[in-house]
Design a protein around this motif. Structure first.
Motif, PDB file in Angstrom:
ATOM      1  N   ALA A 173       0.833  -1.204   0.000  1.00  0.00           N
ATOM      2  CA  ALA A 173       0.000   0.000   0.000  1.00  0.00           C
ATOM      3  C   ALA A 173       0.870   1.258   0.000  1.00  0.00           C
ATOM      4  N   ASP A 174       1.996   1.239   0.737  1.00  0.00           N
ATOM      5  CA  ASP A 174       2.909   2.381   0.741  1.00  0.00           C
ATOM      6  C   ASP A 174       3.442   2.635  -0.672  1.00  0.00           C
ATOM      7  N   ARG A 175       3.831   1.566  -1.342  1.00  0.00           N
ATOM      8  CA  ARG A 175       4.383   1.705  -2.696  1.00  0.00           C
ATOM      9  C   ARG A 175       3.320   2.225  -3.670  1.00  0.00           C
ATOM     10  N   LEU A 176       2.102   1.728  -3.524  1.00  0.00           N
ATOM     11  CA  LEU A 176       1.012   2.229  -4.375  1.00  0.00           C
ATOM     12  C   LEU A 176       0.755   3.715  -4.112  1.00  0.00           C
ATOM     13  N   ASN A 177       0.742   4.097  -2.846  1.00  0.00           N
ATOM     14  CA  ASN A 177       0.537   5.506  -2.504  1.00  0.00           C
ATOM     15  C   ASN A 177       1.667   6.379  -3.041  1.00  0.00           C
ATOM     16  N   MET A 178       2.900   5.881  -2.952  1.00  0.00           N
ATOM     17  CA  MET A 178       4.031   6.636  -3.494  1.00  0.00           C
ATOM     18  C   MET A 178       3.874   6.832  -4.993  1.00  0.00           C
TER      19      MET A 178
END
Length: 188
Positions: A173-178
């Protein structure tokens, strides 16, 4: 007798046989309507995913013994499951004024409710305040980044996401948000 039923209900409850415990606690609540019995009824319903019934029982417990932290926490949880974010927010707000509560957990609950109620500017302010009082904590940074992304404050989201990348293992989810945040920043 009622005492025997109470003892058997407690045994079922303590051994996590929640359906059987409910069968005994619910009639007992008509004979002995106490906050403790309604708390246990609510917990049994919560554990069996009957969130509306759990919420109702926790509301009854709160009427009989107002502002109990345990009851408020479980009432907030079940209200969220019922998509009643206003009730959950009220519970978290009550908890936030009490000593002995986990400030971070309560504030993150408040922020979650504010987001669900589309009060994202307030949620962002709370996130920033929480980060000031408890800096560099991954769950707080994640929340602040997410709310910044929701409010269109992409530079702020980027700051938090970058700090998060330096301090901890990134989740999917962090990578998607980034990626989403970078895409939004390039589109402007």
């Amino acid at each position: 007798t009622a005492a025997d039923a109470q003892l058997l209900a407690e045994t079922y409850f303590n051994t996590q046989c929640y359906t059987q415990a409910l069968e005994l606690f619910e009639p007992l609540s008509h004979v002995q309507p106490t906050a403790a019995i309604y708390q246990k009824i609510g917990f049994c319903h919560q554990q069996t995913h009957a969130y509306a019934e759990a919420r109702h029982a926790f509301e009854r417990a709160d009427l009989l013994y107002p502002n109990d932290l345990w009851t408020l926490r479980h009432l907030a949880q079940t209200a969220i499951h019922c998509a009643d974010y206003t009730t959950a927010l009220n519970c978290y707000e009550q908890m936030s004024t009490r000593q002995g509560t986990d400030t971070k957990t309560v504030q993150l609950g408040i922020i979650r409710c504010l987001i669900a109620l589309n009060r994202t500017d307030e949620a962002l302010q709370r996130s920033l305040q929480l980060d000031l009082t408890q800096p560099r904590q991954p769950d707080i940074m994640r929340t602040a980044a997410w709310v910044a992304l929701l409010t269109g404050k992409h530079e702020l989201a980027d700051t938090y996401l970058s700090q998060l990348a330096q301090s901890t293992q990134l989740t999917t989810a962090d990578r998607l948000n980034m990626g989403h945040n970078l895409w939004c920043m390039k589109r402007r």
